[in-house]
Design an enzyme around this catalytic site. Sequence first.
Site, PDB file in Angstrom:
ATOM      1  N   ALA A 101      34.855  19.735  -6.217  1.00 21.54           N
ATOM      2  CA  ALA A 101      34.176  20.652  -7.345  1.00 21.54           C
ATOM      3  C   ALA A 101      35.171  20.469  -8.392  1.00 21.54           C
ATOM      4  CB  ALA A 101      34.282  21.827  -6.662  1.00 21.54           C
TER       5      ALA A 101
ATOM      6  N   LYS B 299      29.865  21.411   6.095  1.00 16.35           N
ATOM      7  CA  LYS B 299      30.497  21.456   4.813  1.00 16.35           C
ATOM      8  C   LYS B 299      30.250  22.914   4.564  1.00 16.35           C
ATOM      9  CE  LYS B 299      32.324  21.029   0.775  1.00 16.35           C
ATOM     10  NZ  LYS B 299      31.371  21.041  -0.608  1.00 16.35           N
TER      11      LYS B 299
END
Lengths: 72, 266
Positions: B192, B105
Amino acid sequence: MTITITVNGAPSEVPDDTTVADVVATLGHDPSLPGVAAAVDGTVVRRATWRDAVLADGVRVEVLTAVQGGDR
Amino acid sequence: MSVDVHRATADPFTLGGRTFGSRLIMGTGGAPSHQVLADALRASGTALTTVALRRLDPSAAGSVLDVIRALHIEVLPNTAGCYTAREAVALAKLAREALETDWIKLEVIGDERTLFPDPVELLDAAEELVDDGFTVLPYCGDDPVIARRLAQVGCAAVMPLGAPIGSGAGIRNPYNLRIILEQAEVPIILDAGIGTASHAAQAMEMGCAAVLCASAVTRAQDPVLMGAAMAEAVSAGRKAFLAGRIAERLYADASSPDYGRPDLTG
């Protein structure tokens, strides 16, 4: 004879035949088990070579593992 | 066959050549303890969870890896804390060594206050890591151009932010996200800014393949309950997307027929 290396940011005086595997073991992790990675002066050292990777005076060793976290 | 079972088999979540049983990817940062984290991850039903790489601390009790693996969840290392491509590439290689996975990631931060990614460093790192055989999942801004560039260099998915990390603000720019989704060549995973269940549902309704959520769960007053809420939200949003919603209209569209209306005037 001893040398001075930096381990995870802290100076450390160690015997001059110290290997990456020795450093990892000192930090409490069995070097034969996965879950930990090591870099010397910014370059990753493969776990298979840890027992043969003798450290030179002045090198910076980083030993890392997975922790909780992310940029979120 | 129940609707749920049918959907699960007919709508698999594939990413990087693998199939996962949940479209909710979890992060681990911010959980108050390993026990709470374990319970929240279990409640979320996640199949993939991210971890950061930090210095080995001999005094630390327990390992987050043990927590995650005990739940049979796949571990996904991230490059949290990196500000340059060079750092991120080095950390990714260390993560590959430590966790024996070439999935990463990718996070390369460009600004300490917003934690927005640095698109230049990010693209550099992504290209180098893809060339080195990594399966790269990059966190990026909600910019359709960077999303396209990341897919073009070979990333397995693109993970645009909804809002700043930890802000809980949801999807600040749904129009940009819509454009990214329309132009997508790889799975789009909202990453996010999720603050509560409706944000996750909204992302899935819009067509995201999955969402990544951390603070919204780990820092909730009841992380376990929020984990369960997120699981249901992701599932509901995905069903709504597959069901094909009605169009949004400015005026009414009567649902009752005109034919057969009685004359009840006096």
